[in-house]
Design a protein around this motif. Structure first.
Motif, PDB file in Angstrom:
ATOM      1  N   ASP A  60       0.826  -1.205   0.000  1.00  0.00           N
ATOM      2  CA  ASP A  60       0.000   0.000   0.000  1.00  0.00           C
ATOM      3  C   ASP A  60       0.869   1.267   0.000  1.00  0.00           C
ATOM      4  O   ASP A  60       0.561   2.230  -0.703  1.00  0.00           O
ATOM      5  N   LEU A  61       1.942   1.266   0.773  1.00  0.00           N
ATOM      6  CA  LEU A  61       2.842   2.417   0.805  1.00  0.00           C
ATOM      7  C   LEU A  61       3.528   2.604  -0.545  1.00  0.00           C
ATOM      8  O   LEU A  61       3.633   3.724  -1.055  1.00  0.00           O
ATOM      9  N   ALA A  62       3.985   1.518  -1.141  1.00  0.00           N
ATOM     10  CA  ALA A  62       4.613   1.600  -2.462  1.00  0.00           C
ATOM     11  C   ALA A  62       3.608   2.127  -3.484  1.00  0.00           C
ATOM     12  O   ALA A  62       3.952   2.931  -4.360  1.00  0.00           O
ATOM     13  N   ASP A  63       2.366   1.714  -3.368  1.00  0.00           N
ATOM     14  CA  ASP A  63       1.308   2.183  -4.252  1.00  0.00           C
ATOM     15  C   ASP A  63       1.090   3.687  -4.078  1.00  0.00           C
ATOM     16  O   ASP A  63       0.980   4.426  -5.066  1.00  0.00           O
ATOM     17  N   GLN A  64       1.048   4.162  -2.838  1.00  0.00           N
ATOM     18  CA  GLN A  64       0.907   5.598  -2.574  1.00  0.00           C
ATOM     19  C   GLN A  64       2.079   6.366  -3.178  1.00  0.00           C
ATOM     20  O   GLN A  64       1.897   7.431  -3.779  1.00  0.00           O
ATOM     21  N   ASN A  65       3.277   5.828  -3.013  1.00  0.00           N
ATOM     22  CA  ASN A  65       4.470   6.478  -3.561  1.00  0.00           C
ATOM     23  C   ASN A  65       4.429   6.506  -5.087  1.00  0.00           C
ATOM     24  O   ASN A  65       4.890   7.460  -5.709  1.00  0.00           O
ATOM     25  N   MET A  66       3.872   5.460  -5.688  1.00  0.00           N
ATOM     26  CA  MET A  66       3.741   5.418  -7.141  1.00  0.00           C
ATOM     27  C   MET A  66       2.813   6.538  -7.615  1.00  0.00           C
ATOM     28  O   MET A  66       3.115   7.231  -8.585  1.00  0.00           O
ATOM     29  N   TYR A  67       1.682   6.720  -6.931  1.00  0.00           N
ATOM     30  CA  TYR A  67       0.758   7.777  -7.336  1.00  0.00           C
ATOM     31  C   TYR A  67       1.346   9.164  -7.097  1.00  0.00           C
ATOM     32  O   TYR A  67       1.073  10.091  -7.865  1.00  0.00           O
ATOM     33  N   SER A  68       2.170   9.330  -6.094  1.00  0.00           N
ATOM     34  CA  SER A  68       2.883  10.598  -5.898  1.00  0.00           C
ATOM     35  C   SER A  68       3.826  10.854  -7.062  1.00  0.00           C
ATOM     36  O   SER A  68       3.917  11.980  -7.575  1.00  0.00           O
ATOM     37  N   ASN A  69       4.517   9.812  -7.493  1.00  0.00           N
ATOM     38  CA  ASN A  69       5.420   9.902  -8.639  1.00  0.00           C
ATOM     39  C   ASN A  69       4.628  10.261  -9.898  1.00  0.00           C
ATOM     40  O   ASN A  69       5.069  11.077 -10.712  1.00  0.00           O
ATOM     41  N   LYS A  70       3.456   9.678 -10.037  1.00  0.00           N
ATOM     42  CA  LYS A  70       2.594   9.953 -11.188  1.00  0.00           C
ATOM     43  C   LYS A  70       2.188  11.429 -11.205  1.00  0.00           C
ATOM     44  O   LYS A  70       2.192  12.067 -12.265  1.00  0.00           O
ATOM     45  N   GLN A  71       1.841  11.986 -10.052  1.00  0.00           N
ATOM     46  CA  GLN A  71       1.482  13.400  -9.964  1.00  0.00           C
ATOM     47  C   GLN A  71       2.672  14.285 -10.335  1.00  0.00           C
ATOM     48  O   GLN A  71       2.507  15.319 -10.981  1.00  0.00           O
ATOM     49  N   LYS A  72       3.875  13.877  -9.925  1.00  0.00           N
ATOM     50  CA  LYS A  72       5.090  14.616 -10.279  1.00  0.00           C
ATOM     51  C   LYS A  72       5.253  14.659 -11.792  1.00  0.00           C
ATOM     52  O   LYS A  72       5.564  15.703 -12.366  1.00  0.00           O
ATOM     53  N   HIS A  73       5.009  13.537 -12.467  1.00  0.00           N
ATOM     54  CA  HIS A  73       5.088  13.485 -13.932  1.00  0.00           C
ATOM     55  C   HIS A  73       4.078  14.430 -14.559  1.00  0.00           C
ATOM     56  O   HIS A  73       4.395  15.134 -15.515  1.00  0.00           O
ATOM     57  N   LYS A  74       2.862  14.466 -14.022  1.00  0.00           N
ATOM     58  CA  LYS A  74       1.821  15.329 -14.572  1.00  0.00           C
ATOM     59  C   LYS A  74       2.188  16.803 -14.403  1.00  0.00           C
ATOM     60  O   LYS A  74       1.991  17.608 -15.311  1.00  0.00           O
ATOM     61  N   ARG A  75       2.717  17.172 -13.233  1.00  0.00           N
ATOM     62  CA  ARG A  75       3.133  18.568 -13.010  1.00  0.00           C
ATOM     63  C   ARG A  75       4.262  18.944 -13.950  1.00  0.00           C
ATOM     64  O   ARG A  75       4.270  20.032 -14.523  1.00  0.00           O
ATOM     65  N   LYS A  76       5.213  18.042 -14.125  1.00  0.00           N
ATOM     66  CA  LYS A  76       6.356  18.298 -14.992  1.00  0.00           C
ATOM     67  C   LYS A  76       5.895  18.469 -16.440  1.00  0.00           C
ATOM     68  O   LYS A  76       6.369  19.333 -17.158  1.00  0.00           O
ATOM     69  N   LYS A  77       4.953  17.634 -16.850  1.00  0.00           N
ATOM     70  CA  LYS A  77       4.432  17.683 -18.210  1.00  0.00           C
ATOM     71  C   LYS A  77       3.680  18.993 -18.449  1.00  0.00           C
ATOM     72  O   LYS A  77       3.703  19.533 -19.545  1.00  0.00           O
ATOM     73  N   GLY A  78       3.018  19.522 -17.417  1.00  0.00           N
ATOM     74  CA  GLY A  78       2.243  20.740 -17.525  1.00  0.00           C
ATOM     75  C   GLY A  78       3.082  22.014 -17.580  1.00  0.00           C
ATOM     76  O   GLY A  78       2.597  23.077 -17.896  1.00  0.00           O
ATOM     77  N   GLN A  79       4.362  21.928 -17.258  1.00  0.00           N
ATOM     78  CA  GLN A  79       5.228  23.114 -17.235  1.00  0.00           C
ATOM     79  C   GLN A  79       5.556  23.571 -18.621  1.00  0.00           C
ATOM     80  O   GLN A  79       5.644  22.933 -19.556  1.00  0.00           O
TER      81      GLN A  79
END
Length: 79
Positions: A60-79
């Motif tokens: 579950d923690l690894a899954d949460q960390n994966m979704y945090s990483n996914k959000q980082k990708h989305k923010r980076k893509k939006g820049q």
């Protein structure tokens, strides 16, 4: 834990000291492939250490960390 579209993979490392190097190598590999094959999707991953023997909590923690990483990708893509 890795997620690419709807596929998930689990990688177990015998030595947790290798996690950071493994992550960096994986990111570099994926970026090189995405530069060559632009149709490849981005890949998000998360990791967690198994310290207590409670594999469900670690997953579950690894899954949460994966979704945090996914959000980082989305923010980076939006820049």
């Amino acid at each position: 834990m890795l997620q690419s579209w709807r596929d998930e993979f689990c990688v177990l490392l015998k030595n947790s000291r290798n996690e950071e190097a493994c992550s960096a190598q994986f990111e570099s590999f994926i970026e090189k492939k995405r530069n060559k094959y632009t149709y490849l999707p981005s890949v998000s991953y998360g990791s967690a250490m198994l310290l207590t023997g409670d594999i469900v909590s670690v997953k579950d923690l690894a899954d949460q960390n994966m979704y945090s990483n996914k959000q980082k990708h989305k923010r980076k893509k939006g820049q």
